[in-house]
Design a protein around this motif. Structure first.
Motif, PDB file in Angstrom:
ATOM      1  N   TRP A   1      -1.934  -9.963  -3.741  1.00  0.00           N
ATOM      2  CA  TRP A   1      -1.685 -10.859  -2.617  1.00  0.00           C
ATOM      3  C   TRP A   1      -2.140 -10.235  -1.298  1.00  0.00           C
TER       4      TRP A   1
ATOM      5  N   VAL B   1       0.404   4.686 -11.072  1.00  0.00           N
ATOM      6  CA  VAL B   1       0.863   6.066 -10.905  1.00  0.00           C
ATOM      7  C   VAL B   1       1.860   6.128  -9.738  1.00  0.00           C
ATOM      8  N   PRO B   2       2.723   7.169  -9.714  1.00  0.00           N
ATOM      9  CA  PRO B   2       3.708   7.273  -8.629  1.00  0.00           C
ATOM     10  C   PRO B   2       3.055   7.545  -7.272  1.00  0.00           C
ATOM     11  N   CYS B   3       3.825   7.293  -6.220  1.00  0.00           N
ATOM     12  CA  CYS B   3       3.285   7.411  -4.865  1.00  0.00           C
ATOM     13  C   CYS B   3       4.385   7.855  -3.900  1.00  0.00           C
ATOM     14  N   ALA B   4       4.020   8.720  -2.973  1.00  0.00           N
ATOM     15  CA  ALA B   4       4.902   9.051  -1.850  1.00  0.00           C
ATOM     16  C   ALA B   4       4.087   8.895  -0.575  1.00  0.00           C
ATOM     17  N   THR B   5       4.717   8.359   0.472  1.00  0.00           N
ATOM     18  CA  THR B   5       3.988   8.093   1.712  1.00  0.00           C
ATOM     19  C   THR B   5       4.569   8.906   2.866  1.00  0.00           C
TER      20      THR B   5
ATOM     21  N   ASN C   1       7.063  -1.792   4.755  1.00  0.00           N
ATOM     22  CA  ASN C   1       5.608  -1.801   4.568  1.00  0.00           C
ATOM     23  C   ASN C   1       5.232  -1.175   3.227  1.00  0.00           C
ATOM     24  N   GLU C   2       5.949  -0.121   2.844  1.00  0.00           N
ATOM     25  CA  GLU C   2       5.656   0.545   1.578  1.00  0.00           C
ATOM     26  C   GLU C   2       6.012  -0.363   0.393  1.00  0.00           C
TER      27      GLU C   2
ATOM     28  N   ALA D   1      -2.028   3.271  -5.700  1.00  0.00           N
ATOM     29  CA  ALA D   1      -1.089   3.850  -6.673  1.00  0.00           C
ATOM     30  C   ALA D   1      -0.587   2.777  -7.634  1.00  0.00           C
ATOM     31  N   THR D   2      -0.191   1.646  -7.079  1.00  0.00           N
ATOM     32  CA  THR D   2       0.352   0.561  -7.903  1.00  0.00           C
ATOM     33  C   THR D   2      -0.699   0.042  -8.871  1.00  0.00           C
ATOM     34  N   MET D   3      -1.930  -0.126  -8.381  1.00  0.00           N
ATOM     35  CA  MET D   3      -3.002  -0.646  -9.247  1.00  0.00           C
ATOM     36  C   MET D   3      -3.355   0.345 -10.356  1.00  0.00           C
TER      37      MET D   3
ATOM     38  N   ALA E   1       0.235  -5.429  -4.199  1.00  0.00           N
ATOM     39  CA  ALA E   1      -0.745  -4.920  -5.164  1.00  0.00           C
ATOM     40  C   ALA E   1      -0.480  -5.500  -6.556  1.00  0.00           C
ATOM     41  N   LEU E   2       0.801  -5.625  -6.930  1.00  0.00           N
ATOM     42  CA  LEU E   2       1.130  -6.186  -8.246  1.00  0.00           C
ATOM     43  C   LEU E   2       0.688  -7.643  -8.359  1.00  0.00           C
TER      44      LEU E   2
ATOM     45  N   HIS F   1      -9.220  -2.405  -3.785  1.00  0.00           N
ATOM     46  CA  HIS F   1     -10.060  -2.791  -4.931  1.00  0.00           C
ATOM     47  C   HIS F   1     -11.357  -1.981  -4.972  1.00  0.00           C
TER      48      HIS F   1
ATOM     49  N   LEU G   1       7.119  13.903  -7.846  1.00  0.00           N
ATOM     50  CA  LEU G   1       6.236  12.988  -8.571  1.00  0.00           C
ATOM     51  C   LEU G   1       5.482  13.703  -9.687  1.00  0.00           C
ATOM     52  N   PRO G   2       5.563  13.174 -10.927  1.00  0.00           N
ATOM     53  CA  PRO G   2       4.684  13.709 -11.958  1.00  0.00           C
ATOM     54  C   PRO G   2       3.233  13.340 -11.646  1.00  0.00           C
TER      55      PRO G   2
ATOM     56  N   GLN H   1      -1.095   0.374   3.917  1.00  0.00           N
ATOM     57  CA  GLN H   1      -1.074  -0.270   2.601  1.00  0.00           C
ATOM     58  C   GLN H   1      -1.946   0.373   1.544  1.00  0.00           C
TER      59      GLN H   1
ATOM     60  N   VAL I   1      10.197   6.314 -11.145  1.00  0.00           N
ATOM     61  CA  VAL I   1       9.571   7.636 -11.186  1.00  0.00           C
ATOM     62  C   VAL I   1       9.409   8.240  -9.785  1.00  0.00           C
ATOM     63  N   ASP I   2       9.193   7.393  -8.762  1.00  0.00           N
ATOM     64  CA  ASP I   2       9.012   7.945  -7.407  1.00  0.00           C
ATOM     65  C   ASP I   2      10.214   7.649  -6.505  1.00  0.00           C
TER      66      ASP I   2
ATOM     67  N   SER J   1       3.732  -3.427   0.229  1.00  0.00           N
ATOM     68  CA  SER J   1       2.388  -3.027  -0.228  1.00  0.00           C
ATOM     69  C   SER J   1       2.351  -2.991  -1.748  1.00  0.00           C
ATOM     70  N   ARG J   2       3.426  -2.480  -2.330  1.00  0.00           N
ATOM     71  CA  ARG J   2       3.458  -2.345  -3.784  1.00  0.00           C
ATOM     72  C   ARG J   2       3.617  -3.702  -4.439  1.00  0.00           C
TER      73      ARG J   2
ATOM     74  N   PRO K   1      -0.248   3.010  -1.158  1.00  0.00           N
ATOM     75  CA  PRO K   1       0.653   2.388  -2.131  1.00  0.00           C
ATOM     76  C   PRO K   1      -0.039   1.338  -3.008  1.00  0.00           C
ATOM     77  N   ARG K   2      -1.019   0.626  -2.447  1.00  0.00           N
ATOM     78  CA  ARG K   2      -1.732  -0.367  -3.270  1.00  0.00           C
ATOM     79  C   ARG K   2      -2.517   0.321  -4.379  1.00  0.00           C
TER      80      ARG K   2
ATOM     81  N   HIS L   1      -6.289  -5.042   0.993  1.00  0.00           N
ATOM     82  CA  HIS L   1      -6.459  -5.567  -0.367  1.00  0.00           C
ATOM     83  C   HIS L   1      -7.873  -5.283  -0.874  1.00  0.00           C
TER      84      HIS L   1
END
Lengths: 318, 249
Positions: free
Chosen positions: A105, B137-141, A93-94, B132-134, A101-102, B99, B168-169, B126, A178-179, A97-98, B129-130, B95
């Motif tokens: 979708w 930046v780094p992400c931990a869940t 899921n993680e 963070a990606t957008m 987002a890229l 946004h 994570l920085p 979601q 990085v993560d 999700s990433r 992580p979404r 999603h």
């Protein structure tokens, strides 16, 4: 093409991933599998997998959700996958999700039912910890889907696939890692773990205090069980959160769960629904737990449990 | 450290839920509302961090007007300010939600964004992580222990009996799970002050989800009846019998 993102544990394909592979055929078209790090392709043949896309980047052998998400995004795009399926695990899921987002979708997680209707996928998802279901429609392309492994039994395809391995290269920078997982600290297990205990004794609001749990500890000791609590018990500080049975705690599945002074809120019941038997002790005849339990005792746990412990001691000869 | 915390207002469901007549939502007419549990811990974590290190806590929620109750509760506990992305629409998938959050905070600077690992209701896993990606930046869940060292966040999540450690920085997104802390109750003074605190409200356009909500479905009842073993201590012989039958004695 349907792309199944598969996961291996200690070199073996996970059972959850077998569930994900089993649903791939419903989307039509060829089935390809994708794995990060090294993957055994042979075990994918019975699921009708034609191609195994192997992402050749050793850095991905250690969990790195950012880099993995980017790799999955690139493979989905370069291979023009229309549907992407994986098991609904924390890692998949993680990572999806990433990737989602890229690519901007759509992604439906934790699906329990799926059907294809032209360009849309009609689906049901487990929500509220599995106590309720959402019906939804996934649109656009590609569609990312994770399936609840409990809802789809692993099933092999009618015709096996060649599972031909194809190395795919992805462009990953050091910054994408990085993560990445940095270290694993070994924890110490004390006593019988709640999640795998055959007998669990749980206490809720009706316990009334932290001290009252000693009576549950005594009974658990006699029955080789573990002690847990409802969210009320952990929020009140009567038990540590690691002992919580429920949606935001541990899921248990014992042969017998003895629930003491627990009303049966949904938050709790989704955590103990896999118990084979539930004996509920509660002084409120209207408590919802009596609708969900296999056995019920009406009355004050503070009277019943000491009397029960005396009898158990006699049988055990202690 | 300036921290953004994203929370969700959810009904406090108790023991039984009924659906609205159109089967689209839970019938909440006799229900109270609360902050989704993991996010309640995210608010607490943010307040604790700023109490130690200084900085501000901004709490953000997407939801109907009534969500101001959960935002004010967060302020009463110690958050500095709150933003409501106001929408009555029930079609916010992960999603569209990600946004909306990005749009609302793109001109603001945060060192850390805290969320829950998953919301108590839709549980999509979601949005963190979404976002963070957008933001790149780094992400931990699923984090249950969070510390800071040399400008990095040291985030730990439980993996069976072990702890998976991420470093994570900042800035970073961290999604937390209940158990990371024990959330405080707001003080009376906090509650009074929060009543007058200004809230930033932004009216949202209708979402454009990729996963379109169609309705809800209750699980099938097993139909099994409970076997009552008796009342009070008089039930003990029957309980003993049952424990023997079930093979645990």
């Amino acid at each position: 093409m349907t792309l199944v993102y598969v996961e291996y544990q200690d070199g073996a394909l996970t059972e959850a991933s077998q569930s994900a592979l089993s649903v791939a055929s419903m989307f039509g078209g060829p089935i390809h599998a994708m794995a990060l790090g090294s993957a055994d392709a042979e075990v994918l043949k019975p699921y009708g997998v034609e191609k195994v896309l192997h992402v050749a980047d050793d850095r991905l052998n250690t969990y790195a959700p950012g880099a993995a998400g980017k790799a999955v995004h690139q493979v989905i795009s370069s291979q023009s996958a229309e549907t992407v399926v994986a098991a609904s695990t924390a890692s998949a899921n993680e990572i999806l999700s990433r990737a989602a987002a890229l690519g901007d979708w759509g992604f439906a997680s934790a699906c329990t039912e799926l059907s294809v209707d032209g360009d849309v996928v009609n689906l049901t998802r487990a929500i509220w910890g599995g106590s309720l279901f959402q019906e939804a429609q996934l649109t656009g392309s590609p569609k990312l889907i994770t399936v609840d492994p409990n809802a789809f039994a692993p099933q092999q395809a009618t015709a096996p696939g060649a599972a031909e391995v194809e190395a795919v290269s992805v462009a990953l920078d050091d910054a994408d890692f990085v993560d990445q997982l940095k270290a694993v600290e070994k924890g110490e297990q004390q006593g019988i773990p709640l999640a795998s205990a055959k007998v669990v004794i749980g206490g809720g609001r009706g316990m009334g205090s932290e001290e009252a749990f000693s009576i549950l500890e005594e009974l658990a000791g006699l029955l080789n069980g573990a002690v847990g609590g409802s969210r009320v018990a952990t929020n009140n500080g009567w038990r540590s959160h690691s002992d919580q049975i429920g949606q935001t705690g541990t899921q248990i599945g014992p042969d017998v769960y003895i629930a003491c002074g627990i009303s049966g809120a949904i938050q709790h019941m989704v955590g103990c629904k896999n118990s084979k038997n539930i004996i509920a002790i509660n002084k409120d005849a209207e408590a919802p737990i009596f609708q969900r339990a296999s056995h019920g005792v009406l009355g004050d746990l503070h009277e019943i449990l000491p009397a029960l412990i005396e009898e158990v001691k006699k049988v055990k000869g202690v | 450290m300036d921290i953004l915390v994203c929370i969700k207002r959810v009904p406090d469901t108790g023991g039984r839920v009924n659906l609205t007549s159109d089967n689209r939502q839970i019938d909440t007419s006799n229900m109270e509302f609360t902050i989704s549990p993991h996010e309640e811990c995210a608010v607490e974590e943010a307040i604790r961090i700023t109490e130690e290190q200084g900085g501000e806590v901004t709490v953000l929620a997407l939801g109907p007007e009534g969500t101001t109750e959960q935002l004010r509760e967060s302020i009463a506990k110690g958050a500095t300010q709150a933003i409501l992305l106001q929408s009555d629409d029930d079609n916010w998938d992960a999603h569209a939600t990600a946004h909306a959050i990005i749009n609302a905070v793109k001109d603001k600077k945060f060192d850390l964004i805290l969320m829950g690992n998953e919301a108590a209701d839709l549980g999509q896993y979601q949005v963190g992580p979404r976002v963070a990606t957008m933001l790149g930046v780094p992400c931990a869940t699923g984090v249950k222990a969070l510390q800071f060292q040399d400008g990095n966040a040291i985030a730990k999540r439980q993996d069976g009996n072990n702890w998976a450690v991420f470093e994570l920085p900042l800035p970073a997104v961290v999604t937390v799970k209940e158990g990371i802390n024990k959330p405080r109750h707001p003080s009376l003074r906090g509650i009074m002050a929060a009543k007058r605190a200004p809230l930033e409200q932004i009216a949202m356009d209708a979402p454009a989800p990729k996963m379109v909500h169609k309705g809800l479905k209750l699980p099938q009842e097993s139909g099994d009846q409970v076997t009552m073993l008796g009342e009070g201590a008089a039930a003990v012989p029957k309980i003993m019998e049952t424990l023997k039958e079930l093979g645990v004695l």
